[in-house]
Design a protein around this motif. Structure first.
Motif, mmCIF file in Angstrom:
data_model
loop_
_atom_site.group_PDB
_atom_site.id
_atom_site.type_symbol
_atom_site.label_atom_id
_atom_site.label_comp_id
_atom_site.label_asym_id
_atom_site.label_seq_id
_atom_site.Cartn_x
_atom_site.Cartn_y
_atom_site.Cartn_z
ATOM 1 N N ILE A 47 -13.695 11.023 8.186
ATOM 2 C CA ILE A 47 -12.244 11.116 8.001
ATOM 3 C C ILE A 47 -11.784 12.564 8.032
ATOM 4 O O ILE A 47 -10.792 12.906 8.693
ATOM 5 C CB ILE A 47 -11.825 10.432 6.685
ATOM 6 N N GLY A 48 -12.499 13.451 7.326
ATOM 7 C CA GLY A 48 -12.086 14.852 7.277
ATOM 8 C C GLY A 48 -12.161 15.552 8.615
ATOM 9 O O GLY A 48 -11.279 16.345 8.963
ATOM 10 N N ALA A 49 -13.211 15.257 9.391
ATOM 11 C CA ALA A 49 -13.348 15.871 10.717
ATOM 12 C C ALA A 49 -12.265 15.362 11.657
ATOM 13 O O ALA A 49 -11.717 16.117 12.473
ATOM 14 C CB ALA A 49 -14.732 15.570 11.292
ATOM 15 N N SER A 50 -11.931 14.081 11.556
ATOM 16 C CA SER A 50 -10.920 13.494 12.433
ATOM 17 C C SER A 50 -9.509 13.961 12.077
ATOM 18 O O SER A 50 -8.738 14.346 12.956
ATOM 19 C CB SER A 50 -10.983 11.965 12.348
ATOM 20 N N LYS A 101 0.827 -1.205 0.000
ATOM 21 C CA LYS A 101 0.000 0.000 0.000
ATOM 22 C C LYS A 101 0.861 1.254 0.000
ATOM 23 O O LYS A 101 0.372 2.336 0.295
ATOM 24 C CB LYS A 101 -0.908 0.000 1.237
ATOM 25 N N ASN A 102 2.164 1.104 -0.320
ATOM 26 C CA ASN A 102 3.063 2.239 -0.135
ATOM 27 C C ASN A 102 2.833 3.372 -1.122
ATOM 28 O O ASN A 102 3.493 4.400 -1.046
ATOM 29 C CB ASN A 102 4.535 1.792 -0.180
ATOM 30 N N LYS A 103 1.899 3.207 -2.072
ATOM 31 C CA LYS A 103 1.580 4.298 -2.981
ATOM 32 C C LYS A 103 0.453 5.180 -2.452
ATOM 33 O O LYS A 103 0.095 6.172 -3.084
ATOM 34 C CB LYS A 103 1.206 3.738 -4.354
ATOM 35 N N LEU A 104 -0.121 4.806 -1.320
ATOM 36 C CA LEU A 104 -1.133 5.654 -0.707
ATOM 37 C C LEU A 104 -0.498 6.970 -0.283
ATOM 38 O O LEU A 104 0.724 7.078 -0.126
ATOM 39 C CB LEU A 104 -1.752 4.956 0.500
ATOM 40 N N HIS A 105 -1.329 7.976 -0.067
ATOM 41 C CA HIS A 105 -0.843 9.289 0.352
ATOM 42 C C HIS A 105 0.020 9.147 1.616
ATOM 43 O O HIS A 105 -0.304 8.348 2.501
ATOM 44 C CB HIS A 105 -2.042 10.208 0.630
ATOM 45 N N PRO A 106 1.112 9.921 1.726
ATOM 46 C CA PRO A 106 2.007 9.789 2.884
ATOM 47 C C PRO A 106 1.327 9.971 4.233
ATOM 48 O O PRO A 106 1.772 9.396 5.235
ATOM 49 C CB PRO A 106 3.048 10.891 2.651
ATOM 50 N N ARG A 107 0.231 10.750 4.277
ATOM 51 C CA ARG A 107 -0.451 10.952 5.566
ATOM 52 C C ARG A 107 -1.567 9.924 5.791
ATOM 53 O O ARG A 107 -2.252 9.986 6.819
ATOM 54 C CB ARG A 107 -1.036 12.373 5.626
ATOM 55 N N PRO A 165 -9.206 2.994 2.891
ATOM 56 C CA PRO A 165 -7.948 3.632 2.453
ATOM 57 C C PRO A 165 -8.126 4.578 1.269
ATOM 58 O O PRO A 165 -7.564 5.680 1.265
ATOM 59 C CB PRO A 165 -7.063 2.438 2.094
ATOM 60 N N GLY A 166 -8.894 4.180 0.258
ATOM 61 C CA GLY A 166 -9.103 5.040 -0.897
ATOM 62 C C GLY A 166 -9.892 6.284 -0.569
ATOM 63 O O GLY A 166 -9.614 7.369 -1.095
ATOM 64 N N ARG A 167 -10.877 6.168 0.323
ATOM 65 C CA ARG A 167 -11.649 7.337 0.738
ATOM 66 C C ARG A 167 -10.753 8.310 1.506
ATOM 67 O O ARG A 167 -10.847 9.528 1.352
ATOM 68 C CB ARG A 167 -12.835 6.922 1.601
ATOM 69 N N ALA A 168 -9.864 7.771 2.340
ATOM 70 C CA ALA A 168 -8.935 8.628 3.091
ATOM 71 C C ALA A 168 -7.997 9.364 2.141
ATOM 72 O O ALA A 168 -7.660 10.536 2.362
ATOM 73 C CB ALA A 168 -8.151 7.794 4.093
ATOM 74 N N ASP A 169 -7.567 8.695 1.068
ATOM 75 C CA ASP A 169 -6.671 9.342 0.112
ATOM 76 C C ASP A 169 -7.305 10.586 -0.497
ATOM 77 O O ASP A 169 -6.641 11.620 -0.659
ATOM 78 C CB ASP A 169 -6.290 8.354 -0.997
ATOM 79 N N TYR A 170 -8.576 10.504 -0.871
ATOM 80 C CA TYR A 170 -9.282 11.656 -1.435
ATOM 81 C C TYR A 170 -9.212 12.841 -0.468
ATOM 82 O O TYR A 170 -8.876 13.969 -0.859
ATOM 83 C CB TYR A 170 -10.726 11.252 -1.727
ATOM 84 N N ILE A 171 -9.474 12.579 0.800
ATOM 85 C CA ILE A 171 -9.427 13.643 1.812
ATOM 86 C C ILE A 171 -8.024 14.242 1.912
ATOM 87 O O ILE A 171 -7.855 15.479 1.943
ATOM 88 C CB ILE A 171 -9.880 13.100 3.186
ATOM 89 N N HIS A 172 -6.998 13.415 1.938
ATOM 90 C CA HIS A 172 -5.627 13.927 2.086
ATOM 91 C C HIS A 172 -5.192 14.720 0.851
ATOM 92 O O HIS A 172 -4.496 15.740 0.982
ATOM 93 C CB HIS A 172 -4.662 12.779 2.361
#
Length: 325
Positions: A130-133, A11-17, A87-94
């Protein structure tokens, strides 16, 4: 093919955060959600995993991820509702945070609460969670489906961390996107949307069956006509007339009416081939800025398109008034 029949995908291509860059810690997840434990097993590659074709296992995995990583004490959705991969939903937020960072002279704005409009928040309320957290953003989540509205409100009301950060509004018209939910004099720094990308119920069912078959292709004696997909999804979540291109065209047309009330409009685009007609539509709509942001999750590439009607001077004024007080 699921994790039980192949080595764990990096999963190392996910956003760094992104909190989900590494493999799932099932011991930790089961400590937060004990009912997940019976679904966890060790595959032939000595990796702990679940059966990703089992909708109950996926639902409990999502529940445990949200409780363990995003400060929730409660999360549940009605049977058959979309259960999205976190994970993919979190990437959109980041990546949205990076868009604001790029807009704001390479600084993620923290001095004032960012206000975000989530179009089609669904029963799961994932993006506001995710965005609020992660960024303490304030959200308005909208949906046309009454059951989704009730479920999202239930999630908000049962989590103190969301109570003052997330408002859920029902979109009363199935023919509107921003009309009826953006109030007069409201301003939003971002809008986001995961649009229904199939053009018909038959197409959605076919896509669901194909993915279910892929997940189960190495299992013996599975029913060939089982269309229950592990992530579920109601009709308004999975398809609309004309598919995602038609939906986003409508979004672009309607966004012009709110051009001075939104800094960045954004929307996921599932197919790369859809970008060119959408970019042409944005050019015809006289957008001042258009960006395509690419995201990678393992071997999967996704993207969202972002547009703004504000001129450089108007954007600077927005930053001064809302970000840098």
């Amino acid at each position: 093919m699921d994790n039980a029949t192949k080595p764990t995908v990096s999963k190392n291509k996910l956003h760094p955060r992104n909190k989900h860059k590494n493999n799932y810690d099932f011991a930790q997840l089961c400590s937060h959600t004990p009912e997940l434990k019976p679904y966890v097993f060790t595959n032939q590659y000595n990796n702990e995993t679940i059966d990703f074709s089992n909708d109950e296992a996926v639902l409990l995995l999502n529940k445990s991820l949200l409780i363990a990583n995003y400060g929730l004490s409660f999360w549940d959705i009605p049977k058959g509702s979309l259960c999205p991969p976190i994970p993919g939903r979190a990437d959109y937020i980041h990546y949205l945070a990076d868009l604001l960072k790029e807009t704001n002279h390479n600084k993620i704005p923290h001095n004032k609460a960012i206000k975000v409009l989530d179009i089609g928040t669904g029963a799961n309320c994932i993006y506001p969670i995710i965005g609020a957290s992660q960024y303490q953003w304030e959200f308005v989540g909208t949906d046309v489906n009454a059951l989704s509205i009730t479920s999202a409100q239930n999630i908000v009301q049962h989590n103190n961390s969301l109570m003052n950060k997330v408002e859920i509004r029902k979109q009363l018209s199935k023919h509107s996107i921003f009309n009826g939910v953006i109030k007069e004099n409201e301003k939003y720094d971002l809008t986001l949307c995961n649009p229904p990308f199939h053009a018909s119920e038959a197409e959605a069912t076919k896509g669901s069956q194909r993915k279910w078959n892929n997940l189960n292709q190495n299992k013996a004696n599975e029913s060939s006509n089982n269309s229950q997909l592990n992530f579920g999804g109601t009709s308004n979540e999975l398809w609309c007339e004309g598919g995602e291109v038609s939906f986003i065209h409508k979004m672009i047309k309607e966004s012009r009416l709110f051009s001075s009330q939104v800094l960045w409009f954004t929307c996921l685009v599932s197919k790369k081939d859809h970008l060119r007609p959408l970019q042409l539509a944005l050019k015809k709509a006289n957008c001042n800025q258009v960006k395509v942001i690419k995201m990678e999750q393992g071997n999967k590439i996704s993207r969202f398109i972002a547009w703004s009607f504000l001129s450089s001077d108007e954007m600077n004024q927005w930053l001064e008034e809302r970000f840098n007080k």
